[in-house]
Write a protein that holds these residues in place. Structure first.
Motif, PDB file in Angstrom:
ATOM      1  N   SER A 181       0.816  -1.225   0.000  1.00  0.00           N
ATOM      2  CA  SER A 181       0.000   0.000   0.000  1.00  0.00           C
ATOM      3  C   SER A 181       0.847   1.270   0.000  1.00  0.00           C
ATOM      4  N   GLY A 182       2.165   1.131  -0.046  1.00  0.00           N
ATOM      5  CA  GLY A 182       3.032   2.299  -0.126  1.00  0.00           C
ATOM      6  C   GLY A 182       3.446   2.885   1.201  1.00  0.00           C
ATOM      7  N   GLY A 183       3.117   2.209   2.301  1.00  0.00           N
ATOM      8  CA  GLY A 183       3.555   2.681   3.616  1.00  0.00           C
ATOM      9  C   GLY A 183       5.013   2.341   3.857  1.00  0.00           C
ATOM     10  N   ARG A 184       5.579   2.948   4.884  1.00  0.00           N
ATOM     11  CA  ARG A 184       6.981   2.684   5.223  1.00  0.00           C
ATOM     12  C   ARG A 184       7.081   1.575   6.263  1.00  0.00           C
ATOM     13  N   VAL A 185       8.061   0.704   6.084  1.00  0.00           N
ATOM     14  CA  VAL A 185       8.407  -0.300   7.092  1.00  0.00           C
ATOM     15  C   VAL A 185       9.547   0.274   7.917  1.00  0.00           C
TER      16      VAL A 185
END
Length: 342
Positions: free
Chosen positions: A245-249
């Protein structure tokens, strides 16, 4: 690449000897890994730097009171045994002092005989396999007799054992704390979740090999000790969904980082439920597969952990940020302040 390329000057008085009273009141240096730009904050402000859809990955290992003090049964001489790795039910790989006098066959006693042990054999780098003898539950005896295995640069015992545990510590087995996680409180984690940030739990039992000095002259000649890790299916799903979804890890600590990078698919960076042993050594030139950002403490000069953060942000950016942290009188190492690399 020479080990001495990862050196820096640190005044002795900046090595934190005790944890700060409020976990999330420590300082936070934010480093932009692309530009090298920095800014200075208080740790609880980290909630403002996270975005809905991000994922924090925490290591929920729990430190065991792994340092035992006892005597040799035949001479009464004082001995110290540090538990490193459980090999079987009663057998542990240990670090012993004085090493030269504790040969195979030596009998040891702890707590006036409540716990006894025999040295079985010498393993690599002088560690010993030790078989313990006891009645009851080993973990309960260890909790009574053992002390927290604080790093050698901390010069006195901790008043409260729990301050060398994260608030989310769950699975016993570490010989050292995943110290980046020490800054979080339950209230801060609740605030982060309310913002729409997901939290994924992984487990890596930290071994002392992580903190051993690099004795090789060239970085690539150093060999890491193996550490056990586990990623459950729900954590893998949360992290994979975040990436999709394009979030940061965002790894909380180098231990979470090593777990994810050891387990991630080399081509896609995706994860699946798994467990095993890793000897992953991350230093400049490494291409990260899974993580986008890292929360970490300030690390020892010439250490593998300083090399890891240099791989993420660039050696020059890291050393310049460390120089700035020294100038600003940040507190260093396990009980010190934190850095967010984005």
């Amino acid at each position: 690449m020479d080990v001495k390329d990862f050196d820096y000057e640190l005044p002795q008085e900046l090595i934190a000897q005790d944890p700060i009273e409020k976990r999330d009141a420590s300082r936070l240096l934010v480093l932009d890994k692309k530009t090298g730009g920095t800014s200075h904050h208080i740790f609880h402000e980290i909630v403002d730097m996270l975005e809905p859809g991000d994922c924090l990955v925490i290591n929920d290992t729990k430190v065991i009171p792994a340092r035992l003090f006892g005597v040799k049964e035949d001479t009464g001489a004082h001995v110290e045994v540090l538990l490193l790795k459980r090999k079987e039910d009663h057998v542990w790989e240990t670090l012993v002092r004085p090493g030269k006098k504790l040969r195979p066959g030596a009998r040891l006693s702890f707590g006036d005989g409540k716990l006894k042990a025999e040295v079985m054999e010498v393993v690599e780098e002088g560690n010993r396999l030790v078989r313990f003898e006891y009645e009851g539950i080993f973990e309960e005896i260890l909790d009574e007799l053992g002390q927290m295995p604080l790093p050698p640069y901390i010069t006195h015992e901790l008043k409260d054992k729990n301050r060398y545990q994260t608030v989310y510590a769950k699975h016993e087995g570490s010989a050292a704390a995943p110290t980046a996680g020490l800054h979080f409180t339950e209230a801060l984690l609740d605030e982060i979740v309310k913002k729409g940030v997901k939290i994924a739990r992984v487990c890596l039992h930290v071994g002392l090999g992580t903190f051993r000095p690099v004795k090789a002259e060239h970085v690539q000649d150093h060999h890491m000790h193996s550490e056990f890790y586990r990623i459950e299916e729900d954590a893998a799903e949360i992290i994979n969904e975040t990436k999709a979804s394009g979030g940061r890890v965002i790894a909380v600590g180098t231990t979470s980082c090593r777990t994810l990078e050891a387990a991630a698919d080399p081509a896609t960076g995706l994860l699946k439920a798994c467990s095993g042993w890793t000897e992953i050594f991350i230093y400049p030139g490494y291409r990260f597969k899974c993580i986008d950002a890292l929360i970490t403490n300030f690390h020892l000069p010439q250490s593998t952990l300083l090399m890891l953060v240099s791989a993420l942000a660039g050696r020059e950016h890291i050393l310049e940020a460390y120089r700035e942290a020294v100038e600003e009188r940040y507190r260093f190492f396990s009980f010190g302040d934190a850095m967010l690399i984005v």
